[in-house]
Design a protein around this motif. Structure first.
Motif, PDB file in Angstrom:
ATOM      1  N   UNK A 165       0.838  -1.196   0.000  1.00 51.12           N
ATOM      2  CA  UNK A 165       0.000   0.000   0.000  1.00 51.12           C
ATOM      3  C   UNK A 165       0.874   1.247   0.000  1.00 51.12           C
ATOM      4  N   UNK A 166       0.440   2.277  -0.703  1.00 54.16           N
ATOM      5  CA  UNK A 166       1.156   3.548  -0.677  1.00 54.16           C
ATOM      6  C   UNK A 166       0.861   4.273   0.635  1.00 54.16           C
ATOM      7  N   UNK A 167       1.709   5.216   1.025  1.00 47.89           N
ATOM      8  CA  UNK A 167       1.416   5.995   2.236  1.00 47.89           C
ATOM      9  C   UNK A 167       0.046   6.665   2.183  1.00 47.89           C
ATOM     10  N   UNK A 168      -0.352   7.156   0.994  1.00 48.00           N
ATOM     11  CA  UNK A 168      -1.669   7.803   0.873  1.00 48.00           C
ATOM     12  C   UNK A 168      -2.788   6.786   1.072  1.00 48.00           C
ATOM     13  N   UNK A 169      -2.618   5.566   0.533  1.00 50.17           N
ATOM     14  CA  UNK A 169      -3.631   4.528   0.720  1.00 50.17           C
ATOM     15  C   UNK A 169      -3.733   4.123   2.184  1.00 50.17           C
ATOM     16  N   UNK A 170      -2.608   4.110   2.876  1.00 46.16           N
ATOM     17  CA  UNK A 170      -2.640   3.825   4.311  1.00 46.16           C
ATOM     18  C   UNK A 170      -3.430   4.896   5.054  1.00 46.16           C
ATOM     19  N   UNK A 171      -3.248   6.149   4.658  1.00 48.93           N
ATOM     20  CA  UNK A 171      -3.997   7.239   5.280  1.00 48.93           C
ATOM     21  C   UNK A 171      -5.500   7.060   5.051  1.00 48.93           C
ATOM     22  N   UNK A 172      -5.896   6.690   3.837  1.00 47.47           N
ATOM     23  CA  UNK A 172      -7.314   6.477   3.562  1.00 47.47           C
ATOM     24  C   UNK A 172      -7.864   5.325   4.385  1.00 47.47           C
ATOM     25  N   UNK A 173      -7.075   4.259   4.526  1.00 43.80           N
ATOM     26  CA  UNK A 173      -7.508   3.125   5.351  1.00 43.80           C
ATOM     27  C   UNK A 173      -7.661   3.549   6.814  1.00 43.80           C
ATOM     28  N   UNK A 174      -6.752   4.396   7.305  1.00 43.46           N
ATOM     29  CA  UNK A 174      -6.852   4.884   8.681  1.00 43.46           C
ATOM     30  C   UNK A 174      -8.120   5.711   8.872  1.00 43.46           C
ATOM     31  N   UNK A 175      -8.469   6.518   7.870  1.00 41.49           N
ATOM     32  CA  UNK A 175      -9.703   7.308   7.929  1.00 41.49           C
ATOM     33  C   UNK A 175     -10.910   6.379   8.037  1.00 41.49           C
ATOM     34  N   UNK A 176     -10.920   5.330   7.228  1.00 40.60           N
ATOM     35  CA  UNK A 176     -12.052   4.396   7.231  1.00 40.60           C
ATOM     36  C   UNK A 176     -12.145   3.649   8.566  1.00 40.60           C
ATOM     37  N   UNK A 177     -11.012   3.222   9.110  1.00 34.76           N
ATOM     38  CA  UNK A 177     -11.058   2.532  10.392  1.00 34.76           C
ATOM     39  C   UNK A 177     -11.545   3.478  11.498  1.00 34.76           C
ATOM     40  N   UNK A 178     -11.081   4.708  11.471  1.00 33.76           N
ATOM     41  CA  UNK A 178     -11.537   5.684  12.466  1.00 33.76           C
ATOM     42  C   UNK A 178     -13.031   5.945  12.354  1.00 33.76           C
ATOM     43  N   UNK A 179     -13.565   5.943  11.140  1.00 34.52           N
ATOM     44  CA  UNK A 179     -15.019   6.102  10.976  1.00 34.52           C
ATOM     45  C   UNK A 179     -15.757   4.992  11.720  1.00 34.52           C
ATOM     46  N   UNK A 180     -15.253   3.754  11.613  1.00 33.61           N
ATOM     47  CA  UNK A 180     -15.868   2.629  12.326  1.00 33.61           C
ATOM     48  C   UNK A 180     -15.772   2.835  13.834  1.00 33.61           C
ATOM     49  N   UNK A 181     -14.606   3.245  14.295  1.00 31.48           N
ATOM     50  CA  UNK A 181     -14.383   3.410  15.737  1.00 31.48           C
ATOM     51  C   UNK A 181     -15.233   4.537  16.298  1.00 31.48           C
ATOM     52  N   UNK A 182     -15.340   5.623  15.564  1.00 33.65           N
ATOM     53  CA  UNK A 182     -16.158   6.758  16.006  1.00 33.65           C
ATOM     54  C   UNK A 182     -17.621   6.346  16.107  1.00 33.65           C
ATOM     55  N   UNK A 183     -18.123   5.606  15.112  1.00 35.51           N
ATOM     56  CA  UNK A 183     -19.514   5.143  15.153  1.00 35.51           C
ATOM     57  C   UNK A 183     -19.739   4.205  16.325  1.00 35.51           C
ATOM     58  N   UNK A 184     -18.787   3.312  16.586  1.00 35.75           N
ATOM     59  CA  UNK A 184     -18.922   2.369  17.701  1.00 35.75           C
ATOM     60  C   UNK A 184     -18.900   3.097  19.034  1.00 35.75           C
ATOM     61  N   UNK A 185     -18.056   4.111  19.150  1.00 36.84           N
ATOM     62  CA  UNK A 185     -18.005   4.894  20.393  1.00 36.84           C
ATOM     63  C   UNK A 185     -19.314   5.635  20.624  1.00 36.84           C
ATOM     64  N   UNK A 186     -19.881   6.156  19.558  1.00 36.29           N
ATOM     65  CA  UNK A 186     -21.157   6.883  19.662  1.00 36.29           C
ATOM     66  C   UNK A 186     -22.301   5.953  20.043  1.00 36.29           C
ATOM     67  N   UNK A 187     -22.292   4.734  19.491  1.00 37.19           N
ATOM     68  CA  UNK A 187     -23.422   3.810  19.657  1.00 37.19           C
ATOM     69  C   UNK A 187     -23.146   2.696  20.662  1.00 37.19           C
ATOM     70  N   UNK A 188     -22.067   2.842  21.429  1.00 38.55           N
ATOM     71  CA  UNK A 188     -21.700   1.839  22.438  1.00 38.55           C
ATOM     72  C   UNK A 188     -21.456   0.473  21.797  1.00 38.55           C
ATOM     73  N   UNK A 189     -20.726   0.487  20.695  1.00 41.06           N
ATOM     74  CA  UNK A 189     -20.424  -0.745  19.970  1.00 41.06           C
ATOM     75  C   UNK A 189     -19.107  -1.359  20.386  1.00 41.06           C
ATOM     76  N   UNK A 190     -18.483  -2.088  19.458  1.00 37.24           N
ATOM     77  CA  UNK A 190     -17.259  -2.838  19.740  1.00 37.24           C
ATOM     78  C   UNK A 190     -16.103  -1.913  20.079  1.00 37.24           C
TER      79      UNK A 190
END
Length: 392
Positions: free
Chosen positions: A1-26
């Motif tokens: 993966x390129x550094x930019x692709x890693x950044x996009x993947x980090x954004x996507x993972x953070x979206x999951x984590x933020x939603x889980x934190x908001x909704x008391x998820x995993x």
């Protein structure tokens, strides 16, 4: 993966984590496991780089960002070299738009900043975001300290008996001593709380909020085999994890009870005024464990904290009814907030004159508000408040 692709993947993972934190998820760790399982093309270097970006953002922002993109854009001001990764090319994130909202603020949410115990100064607060060490407890019924030192020559003895720190990244699962129950991974603070409970050598013990049984197992290792330890919890999944752990540790004096939420006494009535010790490791904000679980800041709100302290009060009342005269109650939270620690002890003692505080002599911790305070900076442990009370 390129550094930019890693950044996009980090954004996507953070979206999951933020939603889980908001909704008391995993939890963030479980989300990361699932995220990478679905992206097997990511190599070990990719996974490491993505995790570093994700957890840098989680540790940096006390208030929950609106999105993963905002969380990482907030880091650009402090790490300008990240800006070039927002180029829109090579599977990377779109270019930064003028005036685009970014995450900002302090590491600790403003609404929480003034609720910490008075002993928690700036160095203590900074230590809340350090990397957590790897602590283990030697099960003296299954092994010896000498055997553990032989298996891990680099192990450093800690302040409590049979406790050690291993180098970060140590692999335990492939070691026979771990598989045979000779050691357990357990923070030194949790070991101290179990030691406080075991101090009077109780014969009948109730671990009221046992979870997966970490402190239950520690008590079993510290007490005579003829003692009886009951592990109770309302979470079937967590409670079920005790069974294989107690078999591995050969802890035959442990039994479990699944409780109904809000109906705990229906299953515990036979223990009324019978227990020598009731341990209440109560649900809490987890402010003392931010170095392990920094996303907990994104889950806690004033309303949730209010509900949590109400639950803590109810559990203390419930536990106190199960202690016999002369018996003890140990109340603990992995929190450094007065509302969950000293305030709870004061409230209970003011309304229950038949109880008194008992001082426990331990080589770590500081006396604080009719109890003991443990913290990362002062003790090298997770942050805990606990108190030991005796029924007259």
């Amino acid at each position: 993966m390129t550094p930019a692709a890693r950044m996009q993947a980090a954004i996507e993972m953070l979206d999951w984590i933020i939603a889980a934190a908001r909704d008391n998820g995993a939890s963030a760790d479980n989300i990361a496991k699932k995220f990478f399982k679905e992206r097997r093309y990511a190599g070990s270097g990719d996974r490491r780089a993505i995790r570093e970006l994700v957890y840098s953002a989680i540790r940096r922002w006390g208030d929950r960002p609106e999105s993963g993109r905002q969380a990482l854009l907030g880091l650009v001001a402090e790490q300008p070299e990240l800006r070039e990764l927002f180029s829109g090319s090579n599977y990377g994130p779109a270019a930064i738009a003028e005036g685009e909202p970014v995450a900002s603020g302090a590491q600790i949410p403003d609404w929480l900043a003034d609720k910490f115990a008075s002993l928690i100064d700036e160095p203590e607060r900074e230590a809340l975001f350090d990397r957590a060490p790897l602590h283990v407890r030697v099960n003296g019924q299954r092994s010896t300290d000498m055997e553990v030192k032989s298996a891990w020559p680099e192990a450093v003895a800690l302040a409590l008996p049979h406790s050690y720190e291993l180098p970060a990244g140590s692999q335990l699962e492939d070691k026979a001593l771990f598989r045979e129950g000779a050691i357990e991974i357990q923070d030194l603070g949790s070991q101290a709380i179990a030691m406080a409970g075991a101090a009077a050598k109780p014969e009948l013990v109730l671990d009221l909020c046992a979870g997966a049984g970490g402190k239950t197992l520690a008590l079993a290792a510290m007490l005579p085999a003829e003692s009886k330890i009951i592990a109770a919890d309302t979470d079937r999944g967590r409670l079920s994890r005790i069974e294989p752990r107690k078999r591995r540790a050969s802890a035959r004096n442990i039994e479990t009870i699944l409780l109904g939420p809000g109906k705990e006494m229906e299953s515990l009535e036979h223990l009324q005024a019978s227990c020598d010790l009731v341990l209440i490791d109560a649900p809490c904000s987890g402010t003392g464990t931010w170095r392990r679980n920094p996303e907990l800041r994104w889950r806690m709100t004033p309303k949730r904290l209010e509900h949590t302290t109400e639950l803590q009060q109810r559990l203390i009342e419930l536990g106190s009814e199960l202690v016999k005269p002369g018996g003890r109650l140990v109340y603990a939270v992995c929190s450094l907030l007065d509302a969950e620690g000293g305030d709870q002890t004061d409230r209970f003692l003011e309304s229950h004159p038949e109880w008194r505080e008992i001082s426990i002599d331990l080589p770590i911790g500081r006396p604080y508000r009719k109890g003991t305070l443990l913290s990362p900076h002062h003790d090298g442990t997770d942050g805990f408040y606990f108190t030991c009370l005796e029924k007259l």
